[in-house]
Each structure stands twice: as structure tokens, then as C-alpha cells.
Design a protein around this motif. Structure first.
Motif, PDB file in Angstrom:
ATOM      1  N   VAL A 183      44.773  -4.990 -16.672  1.00 34.90           N
ATOM      2  CA  VAL A 183      45.072  -4.888 -18.110  1.00 34.90           C
ATOM      3  C   VAL A 183      43.773  -4.899 -18.910  1.00 34.90           C
ATOM      4  CG1 VAL A 183      46.121  -6.105 -20.064  1.00 34.90           C
ATOM      5  CG2 VAL A 183      47.400  -5.821 -17.938  1.00 34.90           C
ATOM      6  N   TYR A 184      42.877  -5.812 -18.568  1.00 33.81           N
ATOM      7  CA  TYR A 184      41.581  -5.895 -19.244  1.00 33.81           C
ATOM      8  C   TYR A 184      40.798  -4.593 -19.092  1.00 33.81           C
ATOM      9  CZ  TYR A 184      36.677  -7.100 -19.936  1.00 33.81           C
ATOM     10  OH  TYR A 184      35.369  -7.088 -20.323  1.00 33.81           O
ATOM     11  N   ALA A 185      40.731  -4.070 -17.867  1.00 30.71           N
ATOM     12  CA  ALA A 185      39.972  -2.847 -17.609  1.00 30.71           C
ATOM     13  C   ALA A 185      40.577  -1.663 -18.371  1.00 30.71           C
ATOM     14  CB  ALA A 185      39.929  -2.563 -16.113  1.00 30.71           C
ATOM     15  N   ARG A 186      41.893  -1.584 -18.445  1.00 37.11           N
ATOM     16  CA  ARG A 186      42.520  -0.489 -19.196  1.00 37.11           C
ATOM     17  C   ARG A 186      42.225  -0.597 -20.693  1.00 37.11           C
ATOM     18  NH1 ARG A 186      48.125   0.138 -15.805  1.00 37.11           N
ATOM     19  NH2 ARG A 186      47.253   1.603 -14.288  1.00 37.11           N
ATOM     20  N   ARG A 187      42.245  -1.792 -21.223  1.00 34.28           N
ATOM     21  CA  ARG A 187      41.900  -1.963 -22.642  1.00 34.28           C
ATOM     22  C   ARG A 187      40.452  -1.568 -22.894  1.00 34.28           C
ATOM     23  NH1 ARG A 187      45.105  -7.611 -23.433  1.00 34.28           N
ATOM     24  NH2 ARG A 187      47.130  -6.650 -23.853  1.00 34.28           N
ATOM     25  N   LEU A 188      39.585  -1.977 -22.001  1.00 29.59           N
ATOM     26  CA  LEU A 188      38.178  -1.620 -22.114  1.00 29.59           C
ATOM     27  C   LEU A 188      37.991  -0.105 -21.964  1.00 29.59           C
ATOM     28  CD1 LEU A 188      35.665  -3.267 -22.663  1.00 29.59           C
ATOM     29  CD2 LEU A 188      35.328  -3.465 -20.200  1.00 29.59           C
ATOM     30  N   ALA A 189      38.749   0.508 -21.070  1.00 25.74           N
ATOM     31  CA  ALA A 189      38.661   1.964 -20.875  1.00 25.74           C
ATOM     32  C   ALA A 189      39.079   2.706 -22.146  1.00 25.74           C
ATOM     33  CB  ALA A 189      39.536   2.388 -19.693  1.00 25.74           C
ATOM     34  N   ARG A 190      40.131   2.240 -22.810  1.00 29.28           N
ATOM     35  CA  ARG A 190      40.559   2.889 -24.062  1.00 29.28           C
ATOM     36  C   ARG A 190      39.491   2.723 -25.145  1.00 29.28           C
ATOM     37  NH1 ARG A 190      45.590   1.176 -22.096  1.00 29.28           N
ATOM     38  NH2 ARG A 190      45.499  -0.802 -23.189  1.00 29.28           N
ATOM     39  N   ALA A 191      38.888   1.547 -25.227  1.00 28.66           N
ATOM     40  CA  ALA A 191      37.826   1.333 -26.213  1.00 28.66           C
ATOM     41  C   ALA A 191      36.616   2.214 -25.892  1.00 28.66           C
ATOM     42  CB  ALA A 191      37.413  -0.145 -26.231  1.00 28.66           C
ATOM     43  N   LEU A 192      36.284   2.343 -24.624  1.00 23.34           N
ATOM     44  CA  LEU A 192      35.152   3.165 -24.212  1.00 23.34           C
ATOM     45  C   LEU A 192      35.434   4.648 -24.455  1.00 23.34           C
ATOM     46  CD1 LEU A 192      32.332   3.218 -23.028  1.00 23.34           C
ATOM     47  CD2 LEU A 192      33.350   3.052 -20.743  1.00 23.34           C
ATOM     48  N   ALA A 193      36.661   5.085 -24.230  1.00 21.46           N
ATOM     49  CA  ALA A 193      37.021   6.481 -24.516  1.00 21.46           C
ATOM     50  C   ALA A 193      36.841   6.768 -26.009  1.00 21.46           C
ATOM     51  CB  ALA A 193      38.461   6.756 -24.084  1.00 21.46           C
ATOM     52  N   ALA A 194      37.240   5.830 -26.845  1.00 22.23           N
ATOM     53  CA  ALA A 194      37.060   6.007 -28.294  1.00 22.23           C
ATOM     54  C   ALA A 194      35.571   6.055 -28.648  1.00 22.23           C
ATOM     55  CB  ALA A 194      37.761   4.882 -29.054  1.00 22.23           C
ATOM     56  N   LEU A 195      34.772   5.206 -28.009  1.00 23.02           N
ATOM     57  CA  LEU A 195      33.327   5.238 -28.254  1.00 23.02           C
ATOM     58  C   LEU A 195      32.733   6.583 -27.844  1.00 23.02           C
ATOM     59  CD1 LEU A 195      32.254   1.681 -27.048  1.00 23.02           C
ATOM     60  CD2 LEU A 195      32.135   2.548 -29.400  1.00 23.02           C
ATOM     61  N   CYS A 196      33.178   7.132 -26.718  1.00 27.28           N
ATOM     62  CA  CYS A 196      32.703   8.458 -26.288  1.00 27.28           C
ATOM     63  C   CYS A 196      33.026   9.507 -27.345  1.00 27.28           C
ATOM     64  CB  CYS A 196      33.348   8.854 -24.963  1.00 27.28           C
ATOM     65  SG  CYS A 196      32.767   7.956 -23.514  1.00 27.28           S
ATOM     66  N   ASP A 197      34.254   9.455 -27.868  1.00 25.01           N
ATOM     67  CA  ASP A 197      34.662  10.425 -28.895  1.00 25.01           C
ATOM     68  C   ASP A 197      33.821  10.279 -30.158  1.00 25.01           C
ATOM     69  OD1 ASP A 197      36.568  11.367 -27.138  1.00 25.01           O
ATOM     70  OD2 ASP A 197      38.235  10.293 -28.089  1.00 25.01           O
ATOM     71  N   HIS A 198      33.566   9.041 -30.581  1.00 22.66           N
ATOM     72  CA  HIS A 198      32.737   8.820 -31.768  1.00 22.66           C
ATOM     73  C   HIS A 198      31.302   9.278 -31.522  1.00 22.66           C
ATOM     74  CE1 HIS A 198      35.683   6.967 -34.297  1.00 22.66           C
ATOM     75  NE2 HIS A 198      36.023   6.127 -33.336  1.00 22.66           N
ATOM     76  N   HIS A 199      30.792   9.027 -30.332  1.00 23.33           N
ATOM     77  CA  HIS A 199      29.449   9.481 -29.991  1.00 23.33           C
ATOM     78  C   HIS A 199      29.363  10.998 -30.105  1.00 23.33           C
ATOM     79  CE1 HIS A 199      26.097  10.666 -27.382  1.00 23.33           C
ATOM     80  NE2 HIS A 199      25.550   9.505 -27.724  1.00 23.33           N
ATOM     81  N   ASP A 200      30.345  11.695 -29.539  1.00 21.10           N
ATOM     82  CA  ASP A 200      30.361  13.162 -29.617  1.00 21.10           C
ATOM     83  C   ASP A 200      30.418  13.630 -31.066  1.00 21.10           C
ATOM     84  OD1 ASP A 200      30.324  13.254 -26.862  1.00 21.10           O
ATOM     85  OD2 ASP A 200      32.455  13.758 -26.660  1.00 21.10           O
ATOM     86  N   ALA A 201      31.271  12.995 -31.856  1.00 14.69           N
ATOM     87  CA  ALA A 201      31.421  13.410 -33.258  1.00 14.69           C
ATOM     88  C   ALA A 201      30.149  13.156 -34.064  1.00 14.69           C
ATOM     89  CB  ALA A 201      32.607  12.682 -33.894  1.00 14.69           C
ATOM     90  N   LEU A 202      29.522  12.016 -33.858  1.00 15.82           N
ATOM     91  CA  LEU A 202      28.330  11.667 -34.630  1.00 15.82           C
ATOM     92  C   LEU A 202      27.108  12.470 -34.219  1.00 15.82           C
ATOM     93  CD1 LEU A 202      28.772   7.794 -34.759  1.00 15.82           C
ATOM     94  CD2 LEU A 202      29.024   9.389 -36.673  1.00 15.82           C
ATOM     95  N   THR A 203      27.088  12.932 -32.975  1.00  9.69           N
ATOM     96  CA  THR A 203      25.939  13.704 -32.499  1.00  9.69           C
ATOM     97  C   THR A 203      26.234  15.196 -32.465  1.00  9.69           C
ATOM     98  OG1 THR A 203      26.600  13.394 -30.186  1.00  9.69           O
ATOM     99  CG2 THR A 203      25.041  11.782 -31.120  1.00  9.69           C
ATOM    100  N   ASP A 204      27.380  15.591 -33.028  1.00 11.18           N
ATOM    101  CA  ASP A 204      27.800  16.995 -33.083  1.00 11.18           C
ATOM    102  C   ASP A 204      27.834  17.642 -31.702  1.00 11.18           C
ATOM    103  OD1 ASP A 204      28.147  16.983 -35.861  1.00 11.18           O
ATOM    104  OD2 ASP A 204      26.003  17.323 -36.167  1.00 11.18           O
ATOM    105  N   THR A 205      28.285  16.892 -30.712  1.00 17.95           N
ATOM    106  CA  THR A 205      28.430  17.417 -29.361  1.00 17.95           C
ATOM    107  C   THR A 205      29.834  17.989 -29.215  1.00 17.95           C
ATOM    108  OG1 THR A 205      26.954  15.732 -28.507  1.00 17.95           O
ATOM    109  CG2 THR A 205      28.360  16.828 -26.904  1.00 17.95           C
ATOM    110  N   THR A 206      29.919  19.209 -28.703  1.00 18.11           N
ATOM    111  CA  THR A 206      31.212  19.822 -28.447  1.00 18.11           C
ATOM    112  C   THR A 206      31.425  19.850 -26.946  1.00 18.11           C
ATOM    113  OG1 THR A 206      30.897  21.209 -30.389  1.00 18.11           O
ATOM    114  CG2 THR A 206      32.638  21.849 -28.877  1.00 18.11           C
ATOM    115  N   MET A 207      32.565  19.339 -26.515  1.00 23.78           N
ATOM    116  CA  MET A 207      32.853  19.228 -25.092  1.00 23.78           C
ATOM    117  C   MET A 207      33.856  20.287 -24.657  1.00 23.78           C
ATOM    118  SD  MET A 207      30.957  16.641 -24.391  1.00 23.78           S
ATOM    119  CE  MET A 207      31.428  16.043 -22.790  1.00 23.78           C
ATOM    120  N   CYS A 208      33.731  20.730 -23.409  1.00 19.99           N
ATOM    121  CA  CYS A 208      34.710  21.628 -22.804  1.00 19.99           C
ATOM    122  C   CYS A 208      35.983  20.816 -22.583  1.00 19.99           C
ATOM    123  CB  CYS A 208      34.172  22.161 -21.478  1.00 19.99           C
ATOM    124  SG  CYS A 208      35.368  23.112 -20.524  1.00 19.99           S
ATOM    125  N   LEU A 209      37.108  21.326 -23.049  1.00 18.18           N
ATOM    126  CA  LEU A 209      38.364  20.603 -22.899  1.00 18.18           C
ATOM    127  C   LEU A 209      38.886  20.622 -21.471  1.00 18.18           C
ATOM    128  CD1 LEU A 209      40.185  21.695 -26.184  1.00 18.18           C
ATOM    129  CD2 LEU A 209      38.999  19.554 -25.714  1.00 18.18           C
TER     130      LEU A 209
END
Length: 162
Positions: free
Chosen positions: A95-121
Motif C-alpha cells: 500500500v505504501y509503495a503504491r501511494r509513493l508510486a502515484r506521487a512519483l508518477a505525478a512528479l514525473c508529469d510535473h517535471h515534464d510539464a515544467l521542462t516542456d518535455t514531450t513524451m511518446c505516449l
């Protein structure tokens, strides 16, 4: 601030791949207790790293910038998740790891948005200037577009297994 976190850049595709091992929508693989513990440590380490990088990228934006505000709120939530200590049983660690994974996924998305990185879907790798890409719209069951963006031309006929 740790010098290692400011000079080492996160490998976002590797982070996203590891996140995919845990989150139910990706139909994660069964993990042994040792693998789960190692994955939780990986997530903790990379959450710390990405918090620093997202905060640094956000601080480059104007104070009234909405993406900056939302990204900083996400870093605070992720930092709160890091302070939680799960019970030693497998279910609590999962449960802890899944919560951390969701928070980390959100951080990845924010990193991409703030650095104008476009990812292959399709492959979660960055789309670079000069690479051949194709538009991609994934239809949701309700009929709307769930994810719109671009993919590498080389990814057009590949099947995503996550």
C-alpha cells in the motif's frame, strides 16, 4: 540540499517503468517480498530526487504561474508520503509503495510539464526535435479522447504491455 540530488538527473522512463510494476491499472507483476522492498527503496530515492528537480524547475516560473503552484503542492504531498513509515507486513509495504508510486508518477508529469518535455505516449521516451512522430488519440470507452499527443513513428505498430 544534497549536492547529489542537484547534479544527478532522474531517468524518467526508468522511473515510469518501475512505477508500472506496482500500479493496478498497469497489471503489475507479482513481486517477492525482497523485490517489493527494493522497489519501495527505489521509489523513495527517486521521489527525493524528483522533488528537488521539480522544485528547482518550478522556481524558474513566475510566482503567479498556475503550473508552478500545482507542482509545488505536489512536491509537498510527495514529501509527506516520504515521512510515512509502513508497518513491516507485506500488505502495508505494498500500500505504501503504491501511494509513493502515484506521487512519483505525478512528479514525473510535473517535471515534464515544467521542462516542456514531450513524451511518446507509446514508449514513455522523450520526443526529440527532428524525430519522425505521428499524432495519437486514444479513445476512452465513453467515446472521448482519453490521451492525445504524439508517438514515435517507430512505435506505431508496437504493443504496449504495461
Amino acid at each position: 540540499m544534497n549536492a547529489e540530488t542537484t547534479t544527478h538527473h532522474a531517468d524518467l522512463p526508468a522511473i515510469r517503468w518501475n512505477i508500472g510494476l506496482l500500479l493496478p491499472q498497469h497489471q503489475g507483476l507479482p513481486l517477492t517480498d525482497g523485490e517489493l522492498a527494493a522497489l519501495a527503496n527505489f521509489l523513495r530515492t527517486h521521489t527525493r530526487l524528483l522533488i528537488t528537480q521539480v522544485e528547482q524547475a518550478a522556481m524558474q516560473r513566475p510566482a503567479e504561474d498556475v503550473p508552478r503552484y500545482v507542482a509545488l503542492a505536489c512536491t509537498h504531498q510527495a514529501r509527506d508520503r516520504l515521512h510515512v513509515q509502513p508497518a513491516p507486513d507485506r500488505h502495508s509495504v505494498l500500500v505504501y509503495a503504491r501511494r509513493l508510486a502515484r506521487a512519483l508518477a505525478a512528479l514525473c508529469d510535473h517535471h515534464d510539464a515544467l521542462t516542456d518535455t514531450t513524451m511518446c505516449l507509446a514508449c514513455d521516451q522523450p520526443l526529440r526535435d527532428g524525430e519522425e512522430t505521428l499524432p495519437y488519440d486514444h479513445l476512452s470507452p465513453s467515446g472521448g479522447v482519453a490521451r492525445a499527443g504524439h508517438i514515435h513513428a517507430r512505435c506505431a505498430n508496437t504493443v504496449r504491455r504495461r
